[in-house]
Design a protein around this motif. Sequence first.
Motif, PDB file in Angstrom:
ATOM      1  N   ILE A  43       0.825  -1.208   0.000  1.00 37.42           N
ATOM      2  CA  ILE A  43       0.000   0.000   0.000  1.00 37.42           C
ATOM      3  C   ILE A  43       0.859   1.257   0.000  1.00 37.42           C
ATOM      4  O   ILE A  43       0.654   2.181  -0.797  1.00 37.42           O
ATOM      5  CB  ILE A  43      -0.971  -0.001   1.199  1.00 37.42           C
ATOM      6  CG1 ILE A  43      -2.079  -1.030   0.964  1.00 37.42           C
ATOM      7  CG2 ILE A  43      -1.580   1.384   1.417  1.00 37.42           C
ATOM      8  CD1 ILE A  43      -3.057  -1.171   2.113  1.00 37.42           C
ATOM      9  N   LEU A  44       1.872   1.332   0.893  1.00 39.31           N
ATOM     10  CA  LEU A  44       2.691   2.539   0.957  1.00 39.31           C
ATOM     11  C   LEU A  44       3.577   2.692  -0.270  1.00 39.31           C
ATOM     12  O   LEU A  44       3.872   3.809  -0.692  1.00 39.31           O
ATOM     13  CB  LEU A  44       3.554   2.534   2.226  1.00 39.31           C
ATOM     14  CG  LEU A  44       2.895   3.117   3.479  1.00 39.31           C
ATOM     15  CD1 LEU A  44       3.886   3.185   4.615  1.00 39.31           C
ATOM     16  CD2 LEU A  44       2.330   4.503   3.214  1.00 39.31           C
ATOM     17  N   GLY A  45       4.016   1.561  -0.844  1.00 39.14           N
ATOM     18  CA  GLY A  45       4.794   1.657  -2.078  1.00 39.14           C
ATOM     19  C   GLY A  45       3.973   2.263  -3.200  1.00 39.14           C
ATOM     20  O   GLY A  45       4.445   3.160  -3.913  1.00 39.14           O
ATOM     21  N   ILE A  46       2.740   1.792  -3.368  1.00 40.84           N
ATOM     22  CA  ILE A  46       1.846   2.365  -4.376  1.00 40.84           C
ATOM     23  C   ILE A  46       1.540   3.825  -4.036  1.00 40.84           C
ATOM     24  O   ILE A  46       1.496   4.693  -4.914  1.00 40.84           O
ATOM     25  CB  ILE A  46       0.534   1.556  -4.465  1.00 40.84           C
ATOM     26  CG1 ILE A  46       0.830   0.129  -4.947  1.00 40.84           C
ATOM     27  CG2 ILE A  46      -0.464   2.230  -5.388  1.00 40.84           C
ATOM     28  CD1 ILE A  46       1.419   0.052  -6.333  1.00 40.84           C
ATOM     29  N   ALA A 278      10.606   1.416  -1.911  1.00 39.85           N
ATOM     30  CA  ALA A 278       9.543   1.080  -0.960  1.00 39.85           C
ATOM     31  C   ALA A 278       8.628   0.011  -1.538  1.00 39.85           C
ATOM     32  O   ALA A 278       8.206  -0.925  -0.848  1.00 39.85           O
ATOM     33  CB  ALA A 278       8.733   2.335  -0.607  1.00 39.85           C
ATOM     34  N   LEU A 279       8.337   0.137  -2.828  1.00 40.51           N
ATOM     35  CA  LEU A 279       7.467  -0.846  -3.480  1.00 40.51           C
ATOM     36  C   LEU A 279       8.133  -2.221  -3.539  1.00 40.51           C
ATOM     37  O   LEU A 279       7.489  -3.248  -3.328  1.00 40.51           O
ATOM     38  CB  LEU A 279       7.128  -0.363  -4.896  1.00 40.51           C
ATOM     39  CG  LEU A 279       5.918  -0.998  -5.587  1.00 40.51           C
ATOM     40  CD1 LEU A 279       4.667  -0.857  -4.734  1.00 40.51           C
ATOM     41  CD2 LEU A 279       5.704  -0.371  -6.947  1.00 40.51           C
ATOM     42  N   GLY A 333      -3.780   2.284  -1.769  1.00 47.53           N
ATOM     43  CA  GLY A 333      -2.516   2.979  -1.967  1.00 47.53           C
ATOM     44  C   GLY A 333      -2.675   4.219  -2.817  1.00 47.53           C
ATOM     45  O   GLY A 333      -2.064   5.269  -2.532  1.00 47.53           O
ATOM     46  N   ALA A 334      -3.498   4.148  -3.875  1.00 47.40           N
ATOM     47  CA  ALA A 334      -3.723   5.308  -4.742  1.00 47.40           C
ATOM     48  C   ALA A 334      -4.416   6.437  -3.986  1.00 47.40           C
ATOM     49  O   ALA A 334      -4.084   7.620  -4.159  1.00 47.40           O
ATOM     50  CB  ALA A 334      -4.548   4.895  -5.959  1.00 47.40           C
ATOM     51  N   ILE A 335      -5.365   6.085  -3.124  1.00 47.84           N
ATOM     52  CA  ILE A 335      -6.052   7.103  -2.320  1.00 47.84           C
ATOM     53  C   ILE A 335      -5.069   7.766  -1.358  1.00 47.84           C
ATOM     54  O   ILE A 335      -5.013   8.996  -1.232  1.00 47.84           O
ATOM     55  CB  ILE A 335      -7.235   6.474  -1.555  1.00 47.84           C
ATOM     56  CG1 ILE A 335      -8.313   6.006  -2.536  1.00 47.84           C
ATOM     57  CG2 ILE A 335      -7.817   7.473  -0.546  1.00 47.84           C
ATOM     58  CD1 ILE A 335      -9.422   5.194  -1.894  1.00 47.84           C
ATOM     59  N   VAL A 336      -4.261   6.947  -0.671  1.00 43.18           N
ATOM     60  CA  VAL A 336      -3.260   7.488   0.265  1.00 43.18           C
ATOM     61  C   VAL A 336      -2.254   8.357  -0.480  1.00 43.18           C
ATOM     62  O   VAL A 336      -1.874   9.446  -0.020  1.00 43.18           O
ATOM     63  CB  VAL A 336      -2.541   6.334   1.009  1.00 43.18           C
ATOM     64  CG1 VAL A 336      -1.399   6.888   1.860  1.00 43.18           C
ATOM     65  CG2 VAL A 336      -3.526   5.573   1.881  1.00 43.18           C
ATOM     66  N   ALA A 736      11.126   7.658   4.396  1.00 41.66           N
ATOM     67  CA  ALA A 736      10.157   7.184   5.383  1.00 41.66           C
ATOM     68  C   ALA A 736       9.199   6.166   4.773  1.00 41.66           C
ATOM     69  O   ALA A 736       8.749   5.241   5.450  1.00 41.66           O
ATOM     70  CB  ALA A 736       9.364   8.369   5.953  1.00 41.66           C
ATOM     71  N   PHE A 737       8.895   6.333   3.464  1.00 43.60           N
ATOM     72  CA  PHE A 737       8.033   5.357   2.804  1.00 43.60           C
ATOM     73  C   PHE A 737       8.673   3.970   2.857  1.00 43.60           C
ATOM     74  O   PHE A 737       8.018   2.971   3.129  1.00 43.60           O
ATOM     75  CB  PHE A 737       7.784   5.754   1.343  1.00 43.60           C
ATOM     76  CG  PHE A 737       6.844   6.908   1.182  1.00 43.60           C
ATOM     77  CD1 PHE A 737       5.487   6.721   1.313  1.00 43.60           C
ATOM     78  CD2 PHE A 737       7.314   8.182   0.913  1.00 43.60           C
ATOM     79  CE1 PHE A 737       4.605   7.784   1.168  1.00 43.60           C
ATOM     80  CE2 PHE A 737       6.457   9.245   0.769  1.00 43.60           C
ATOM     81  CZ  PHE A 737       5.093   9.056   0.898  1.00 43.60           C
TER      82      PHE A 737
END
Length: 855
Positions: A43-46, A278-279, A333-336, A736-737
Amino acid sequence: MPEDNIVPSVAKNSLNFRWLILMAWRDSRRNRSRLFLFVSSIILGIAAIVAIYSFEYNLRQDIDSQAKSLLGADLVIETNKAVKEDIRPVLMALGDERSEERTFASMIYFPKNQGTRLVNVRALQGAYPYYGSIETSPAGAGTSFRASRSALVDKTLMLQFDAKVGDSVKVGELSFRIAGVLNKAPGQTGFSASVAPVVYIPLRYLEQTGLSQKGSRINYNFYFKFAENVNVDLLADKLEPRLEKAEMDAETVESHKEDTGRSFEDMTEFLALVGFVALLLGCIGVASAIHIYIREKINTIAILRCLGVSSKQAFIIYLIQIIGIGLIGSVIGAIVGTLIQQFLPLVLADFLPVEITVAISWAAITQGLLLGLVISILFALLPLVSVRNISPLNTLRISFQETSLFKDPVKWLVYLLIVSFVFAFTYFQMDSFRKTIYFTGGVLLAFLILSALAYLMMWLARKFFPSSWSYLWRQGFANLFRPNNQTLILVVSIGLGTAFICTLFFVQGILINRVTMSSSQNQPNMVLFDIQGEQRQAVRQLTQSMSLPVIQEVPIVNMRMTEIKGRNAASFKNDSTARGARRALDREYRVTYRDSLSDSEKITEGKWTGRAGQGQPVYVSLEDGFARRIDVKIGDKLTFNVQGTPMETVVGSIRKVDWNRIQTNFLLIFPAGVLEDAPQFHVLLTKVPSNEVSAKYQRAVVKTFPNISMIDLGLVLSVLDEILTKMGFVIRFMAAFSIITGLIVLIASVLISKYQRIKESVLLRTLGASRKQILIITALEYFFLGALAAGAGIVLALLASWGLAKFSFETTFAPEMLPVLVLFVLISSLTVLIGLFNSRGVLNKPPLEVLRSEV
């Protein structure tokens, strides 16, 4: 198996996708929390990728829409030489409106508090900028200062020297009234304002300042505004031959737009690669989680095979689950990422010349969704292909043996697809085959090294098992290599995250150490330049009269290189292999002449020639890196234009230069006896013992020699430290990601291990192990895992940083180990805490209840 899961006969002979989707949905009901935990890794990678792509798209649009206000005119013609008389009529005939500006570095003096500072002086005439505005306080000062002997002073200088509107500032030999505070000029960023604060003065007063002299380093800019129906780019192309002959360059709105976009490509490329790291970390979590998930499903898959499901159908059932959950994770992930993009312009504001508008980028969101889906499928395929090899016999026995890579060529294909994906994505970002090879190779090497370390640690733990230790220690230690161990996944995932953040920390330290001034008694901290020939002796005497040493005094001559090995710029224009040579012929050089080497130089090839012989070729010495870039060797010929006079030279020697020394170092050195009569200025280096002496010395020099500029290296270091702090914040913000993703992978991996270790823990409880004993065993296992993962990452970071320091930055590597030790303890402790947190279900309930609910 529930009745509604019985395989219909139609499923035996066809794929029957409707039934497969239904089976995937039913099978996931008891495992959705685990599946969501698996996909949380990406999620964070995206989110990082979507945020960066959105920022990049918005930046491009804003550069396009604000290009005119960035340039301030339709056409800019610039040169660093005095304008030749034959080209001036051409300039005066261009445009409907025109302005002229001369820019140069100079010291300014605030009489109010006797403060001095090196600034970028801009002497302006005309109505420039024609697009956008010079933002000032009060608002009208950007126009009114041109009508009188007034100046606009950058806001950072006003704050630094406690100056107010109405105070005076001395530029050269002339005092100006401060008409307003300069908040922003066209194309200016907070970053550039920190390095070189701007002061505007009217051009008509420039001669009275005494700063426009022969040998002064002044840039001449001419700004033009045209009617809307004029094709400015076509006009610039027509003017190019005449401008090139006059050593002038032209820039239009379109070319400035391209240059500005290109200048930020490296930044967005770096940010995207950080997000990609990150991804990739998340991908490790996906692959490991699906691997464990499939191993837990061996019995279920075997039963399905007994009921007539083919291996292909079993494979598709779990692939559908992965696609569905991957799509959900990508959407989240896209929303974040879209939310994070709202803050990126704030983080990067000091580095941007445009005002970034924050808008939802559907193109970035679409890319993020596709990328997340591809990532989920690709990295889940590796464990999923094992489903094909699960037979009905697994209902009777459970095998912990995995299919050998050599026996299953499909796994080779999956590995190839993964590497191809990493390569393709990196090439899409960098648009450079060489850079892509380096990055992909670096990522693969990091994975291989960490994997090798993990396997080595497991082998060592098995080989040198501490049989003499107590039972609890042996049990915790044995879990490092027993079936269902977490050693490989944690060492790779957390090790890579740790390696990444440590490398960033070390590189930042290398950069700071490289520019930090040595406390050695002989190191200068004050540089005086633009000293004219007739001022040399007086400046030396003034320096010595204040008991300051003259550490170095160097003549500098400006010149251009016109030919390399007999070839001019036009012959290199279409040569894709001669990028270094093209750049070398497109810049101005500041060179010196002397009869001996300095202590920071060492001849590596050829022979040093300190004085030119009568009637002999002029042998020059080149810095080794510069010689490599322009592809020249001993005996090759170089031709220079020295203030209008052509001069042929021969490469006589190549030098290794220690650029870390605070002294004047040069790419090119001429022998004595050649350039003494050329227009030149001099540089003097000295050392001041304190800020008070520095201020007193600067005031004395500015009052007596207003044309001389000074660089206080102490001030430079403080400004540089501020810049590095801002850059470090940006790097840490993006890093941080990766770190948070690494922690999520850590948490997910440890949580997943709960399902693997639960039977063992229950068995220990059944055999009479106490709550305390199970806690100790669990804590020891996760301490070993966390310590191994963090330690492996730190070792990799040390090796990578040492390589960067030695081969890229060419400096020594002396890392600060205390923060690294803190990170090591933090990661190890976090692993233990999460592991203990997972054990609470086993410890707080009777064994039979746990077995019924979990198994």
